[in-house]
Structures are given as structure tokens and as C-alpha cells.
Motif scaffolding. Structure first.
Motif, PDB file in Angstrom:
ATOM      1  N   VAL A 138       0.838  -1.181   0.000  1.00 41.28           N
ATOM      2  CA  VAL A 138       0.000   0.000   0.000  1.00 41.28           C
ATOM      3  C   VAL A 138       0.879   1.239   0.000  1.00 41.28           C
ATOM      4  O   VAL A 138       1.950   1.264   0.630  1.00 41.28           O
ATOM      5  N   HIS A 139       0.446   2.240  -0.763  1.00 39.67           N
ATOM      6  CA  HIS A 139       1.140   3.517  -0.697  1.00 39.67           C
ATOM      7  C   HIS A 139       0.845   4.153   0.652  1.00 39.67           C
ATOM      8  O   HIS A 139      -0.267   4.075   1.171  1.00 39.67           O
ATOM      9  N   PHE A 140       1.864   4.770   1.212  1.00 36.70           N
ATOM     10  CA  PHE A 140       1.732   5.272   2.577  1.00 36.70           C
ATOM     11  C   PHE A 140       0.561   6.223   2.737  1.00 36.70           C
ATOM     12  O   PHE A 140      -0.209   6.123   3.692  1.00 36.70           O
ATOM     13  N   HIS A 141       0.374   7.146   1.793  1.00 38.63           N
ATOM     14  CA  HIS A 141      -0.703   8.131   1.929  1.00 38.63           C
ATOM     15  C   HIS A 141      -2.082   7.487   1.726  1.00 38.63           C
ATOM     16  O   HIS A 141      -3.056   7.891   2.359  1.00 38.63           O
ATOM     17  N   GLU A 142      -2.147   6.488   0.856  1.00 35.15           N
ATOM     18  CA  GLU A 142      -3.408   5.772   0.685  1.00 35.15           C
ATOM     19  C   GLU A 142      -3.783   5.050   1.980  1.00 35.15           C
ATOM     20  O   GLU A 142      -4.950   5.016   2.382  1.00 35.15           O
ATOM     21  N   PHE A 143      -2.779   4.464   2.634  1.00 33.90           N
ATOM     22  CA  PHE A 143      -3.047   3.788   3.903  1.00 33.90           C
ATOM     23  C   PHE A 143      -3.580   4.764   4.939  1.00 33.90           C
ATOM     24  O   PHE A 143      -4.527   4.463   5.664  1.00 33.90           O
ATOM     25  N   PHE A 144      -2.992   5.954   4.993  1.00 37.11           N
ATOM     26  CA  PHE A 144      -3.418   6.898   6.018  1.00 37.11           C
ATOM     27  C   PHE A 144      -4.800   7.456   5.737  1.00 37.11           C
ATOM     28  O   PHE A 144      -5.540   7.789   6.672  1.00 37.11           O
ATOM     29  N   ARG A 145      -5.166   7.562   4.472  1.00 39.44           N
ATOM     30  CA  ARG A 145      -6.538   7.970   4.199  1.00 39.44           C
ATOM     31  C   ARG A 145      -7.517   6.922   4.742  1.00 39.44           C
ATOM     32  O   ARG A 145      -8.528   7.266   5.357  1.00 39.44           O
ATOM     33  N   GLY A 146      -7.210   5.663   4.499  1.00 38.24           N
ATOM     34  CA  GLY A 146      -8.049   4.604   5.048  1.00 38.24           C
ATOM     35  C   GLY A 146      -8.005   4.557   6.561  1.00 38.24           C
ATOM     36  O   GLY A 146      -9.015   4.287   7.220  1.00 38.24           O
ATOM     37  N   PHE A 147      -6.837   4.843   7.131  1.00 36.27           N
ATOM     38  CA  PHE A 147      -6.712   4.821   8.580  1.00 36.27           C
ATOM     39  C   PHE A 147      -7.570   5.908   9.220  1.00 36.27           C
ATOM     40  O   PHE A 147      -8.228   5.668  10.241  1.00 36.27           O
ATOM     41  N   HIS A 148      -7.585   7.110   8.643  1.00 39.84           N
ATOM     42  CA  HIS A 148      -8.408   8.185   9.196  1.00 39.84           C
ATOM     43  C   HIS A 148      -9.890   7.797   9.181  1.00 39.84           C
ATOM     44  O   HIS A 148     -10.625   8.066  10.148  1.00 39.84           O
ATOM     45  N   THR A 149     -10.324   7.174   8.100  1.00 41.60           N
ATOM     46  CA  THR A 149     -11.724   6.766   8.010  1.00 41.60           C
ATOM     47  C   THR A 149     -12.053   5.720   9.075  1.00 41.60           C
ATOM     48  O   THR A 149     -13.079   5.816   9.767  1.00 41.60           O
ATOM     49  N   ALA A 150     -11.173   4.717   9.207  1.00 45.37           N
ATOM     50  CA  ALA A 150     -11.403   3.671  10.205  1.00 45.37           C
ATOM     51  C   ALA A 150     -11.289   4.227  11.618  1.00 45.37           C
ATOM     52  O   ALA A 150     -12.053   3.838  12.514  1.00 45.37           O
ATOM     53  N   TYR A 151     -10.351   5.132  11.827  1.00 50.36           N
ATOM     54  CA  TYR A 151     -10.166   5.716  13.149  1.00 50.36           C
ATOM     55  C   TYR A 151     -11.413   6.498  13.573  1.00 50.36           C
ATOM     56  O   TYR A 151     -11.811   6.473  14.747  1.00 50.36           O
ATOM     57  N   ALA A 152     -12.027   7.179  12.612  1.00 43.50           N
ATOM     58  CA  ALA A 152     -13.240   7.938  12.926  1.00 43.50           C
ATOM     59  C   ALA A 152     -14.363   7.015  13.384  1.00 43.50           C
ATOM     60  O   ALA A 152     -15.166   7.379  14.255  1.00 43.50           O
TER      61      ALA A 152
END
Length: 375
Positions: free
Chosen positions: A207-221
Motif C-alpha cells: 500500500v502507498h503510505f498516503h493511501e493507507f493513512f486515508r483509510g486509517f483516518h476513516t477507520a479511526y473515525a
């Protein structure tokens, strides 16, 4: 002292184990072991002769006196001396042929004019190194803190066979649960990592790092009101993943920098092996000087837990040929350099370059420059 085994199963081999058994055995047992395992006294230097100290004499002089002593006394086995040469070709021949004998590790180099200095190691040891490929088939202790590695290779029937094991891992090595690969752009970091990723036979994600963090923010919310929300978000994104490849490790946002430590520590606690590529050393993925201190704990965690490998400056493989690998959304697009009339006419809205003497990246599906693509 060196012991030469005369047993039928180990005939003609050095055996330090047998030597240790001889020296530790009681007198009666030692006499019996001496008949089974002959021992030799191998001299390599003389420090005193006829009551006169030779420590200040150069090694060439001490060697000559030592050889004269052996000749004058007609010393024979079990007395012997260590061979010496000043012929480089002969030394190379010894290094290649005599190290095949079990117990002989290599050659030692010492200046002929050197004095003997107690407590100082003035000799240089040269040992041959033979390498082969092996698979880490198992570990002792835990995956996150392995004690040692069990190595294996496939036989002709494609069965994995154990072929050896490592020494007990040092604490700093056992904590390393991945690789951080960094260096200038275009040097092959992603290619090397892709090659390793393709070989991994386990649950894995690239996974590209920034793509992962976009998904992480959604899951974290979704989990923000639950305990250990960060770990829950990581678990939701990765599932049973045991090998994670982060491409383009770089943090732009101060908030992401604070969350990054939780993400990385959560990965390690799950026993996930991490492979990360970056254009920067571990201290550089978050270049914001104002908030850099917020990322320092994560820097320490990365340096302690990952094997840091630098790809040195070299050829830029981006310009040496055309890659057949499909572009990701991050790396796809078009470039203006510096953006002439024909290039600007291809787009409904011309763009002003945002970088300092650098390219401005266009997305293929937009009419404006991508903010994360400017350099």
C-alpha cells in the motif's frame, strides 16, 4: 594448542572440542584421551629468549630468532610453528585452500616492523566468507522478539529442510522486525521491495503510505469513541496481514505525525513485519521543523525496530528505460518541464509551477496540478 582428531569419523580434522575435553579431564582420564587425540603446541611468536625480553624487537627479528631456536633444538612434533610468508600470492593460496580444514578460519596479517604490545591487538584477521541463500523457516521465542533463526532450504522434492541456525540474536537485532529502505529517487527502492514482496508466502499487503493513512483516518473515525481506537483501526485495515509494504514513507501533516507512532507500534505488537521505502532517512520523513519534536518518538521506534538500509546515490533508473509496470494513482500523470505552448494547450487551464525550479505533476483525470505531486 591444537588438537588433531584421529577418530575414524573425524580423522584428520581439528577438534577444539576434543582439546577442551583433554584439558578438563582428570589425570588418569587425560592419559587415555591423549592416546586417542594427539595434541600439538603451535608457536607463532617468541617474547623471551635465554632470560632476555624481546618485546621491543620488531616482529621480523623475533621470527628469525624463533626459527633459529626450532632449528638449533631440532624440535619436532608435538612442537610445531605457525607458517609465515611475505609472498602475497602464497597468502592468497593459503586463504583459499587451508581454510577448507575445519577449525582454520583464515590468515593473520602483521607488519614485520611491529613491536609486541601487551593488551593491544595489532594483528589483522582475514577470513573468507562464503554465502548462500536460505529461508528463515522458524524462530525461537516470539515473532516480535525472536531468540534465534532456524534456516532452511528446499530439497529436490521441494520439501523445506532445516540446514542450520543462527547464533542467539543480540537484543538490538531481535527487536528488528522489518526493513527501512531509503535513498534518492530513481535508485530502485520500489523495485527491490517489489521483488521481496513477490517472494513472501504469507498474508501480505502492498500500500502507498498516503493511501493507507486515508483509510486509517476513516477507520479511526469509526472507532474514535472506543478504547485503543488506533489499534482497532489498524486491525480493521490489515486483517490477518503478516507482511506490510509501505511505499513512499513520508509524513506531511502534523496530526499524522502524532498518529504515526500509534500505527507503527500497533503493527509491531501485532507481529507484523514491516517493509518501508522512503527518500529520506528515518529522521527525515517529517521535515516540519516546528512540529518535528512530535515525530521524534516515532523516529526512535523506527531506528530501534527496523534494519535501516541506505541505497547510495547512483544511476537514476527512471531515465534509463521505460518501465512495463502499471503506474499507481500516485505515480501516474503527466509532467510539464517547464511547460511550453503545446503542453499548455493540451489542458483547458494552464498551471503556474509551484516548485522551486522543479516539475509540476498533472493528474491524468484532472485539469489542475496535484498538490501532493509538486516537489
Amino acid at each position: 594448542m591444537a588438537n588433531w582428531s584421529s577418530g575414524t569419523s573425524r580423522r584428520g580434522r581439528l577438534s577444539f572440542e576434543a582439546l577442551q575435553r583433554r584439558t578438563a579431564a582428570p589425570v588418569r582420564a587425560a592419559l587415555g584421551l591423549a592416546g586417542r587425540w594427539s595434541a600439538y603446541f603451535v608457536a607463532f611468536d617468541v617474547l623471551q629468549l635465554d632470560g632476555q625480553e624481546l618485546l621491543a624487537r620488531p616482529y621480523a627479528t623475533r621470527r628469525a630468532l624463533w626459527e633459529e631456536l626450532f632449528t638449533a633444538r631440532a624440535l619436532k612434533a608435538p612442537w610445531t610453528w605457525c607458517p609465515m610468508t611475505t609472498d602475497l600470492a602464497k597468502a592468497r593460496e593459503w586463504l583459499e585452500s587451508r581454510t577448507d580444514v575445519s577449525g582454520v578460519e583464515g590468515v593473520v596479517v602483521k607488519p614485520l616492523n611491529s613491536r609486541y604490545m601487551a593488551g593491544y591487538r595489532g594483528w589483522t584477521e582475514i577470513r573468507p566468507r562464503e554465502t548462500t541463500e536460505a529461508i528463515i523457516g522458524a524462530v525461537t521465542a516470539t515473532l516480535t522478539r525472536p531468540g534465534l533463526l532456524v534456516l532452511g532450504r528446499y530439497d529436490r522434492q521441494h520439501r523445506l529442510r532445516a540446514v542450520g541456525r543462527t547464533a542467539t540474536l543480540r537484543p538490538d537485532v531481535s527487536r528488528q522486525v522489518g526493513v527501512y529502505l531509503w535513498g534518492p529517487v530513481g535508485r530502485g527502492k520500489s523495485w527491490l521491495s517489489d521483488t521481496l514482496f513477490d517472494m513472501v508466502r504469507a498474508e501480505k499487503q502492498r500500500v502507498h503510505f498516503h493511501e493507507f493513512f486515508r483509510g486509517f483516518h476513516t477507520a479511526y473515525a469509526r472507532h474514535r469513541h472506543e478504547p485503543r481506537a488506533g489499534e482497532r483501526a489498524v486491525a480493521e485495515l490489515l486483517g490477518d496481514c503478516r507482511f506490510l509494504f509501505f511505499d513512499e514513507f513520508h509524513v506531511h501533516d502534523a496530526g499524522d505525525a502524532m498518529l504515526m507512532g500509534r500505527v507503527v507500534s500497533g503493527l509491531f505488537e501485532r507481529g507484523t513485519t514491516l517493509l518501508a521505502t522512503s527518500n529520506y532517512p528515518p529522521s527525515g520523513p517529517f521535515p516540519n521543523l516546528t512540529f518535528h519534536h512530535m515525530f521524534e518518538p516515532t523516529i526512535g521506534l523506527l531506528e530501534r525496530s527496523l534494519d535501516i538500509v541506505e541505497i547510495p546515490d547512483g544511476p537514476d533508473y527512471r531515465v534509463s528505460g521505460v518501465s512495463t509496470r502499471p503506474c499507481s494513482g500516485f505515480s501516474g500523470g503527466r509532467y510539464l518541464w517547464p511547460g511550453g505552448t503545446s503542453e499548455r494547450a493540451d489542458r483547458p487551464r494552464p498551471c503556474r509551477l509551484l516548485a522551486r525550479n522543479g516539475p509540476c505533476r498533472w493528474d491524468a483525470d484532472t485539469s489542475g496540478p496535484s498538490p501532493y505531486g509538486t516537489t
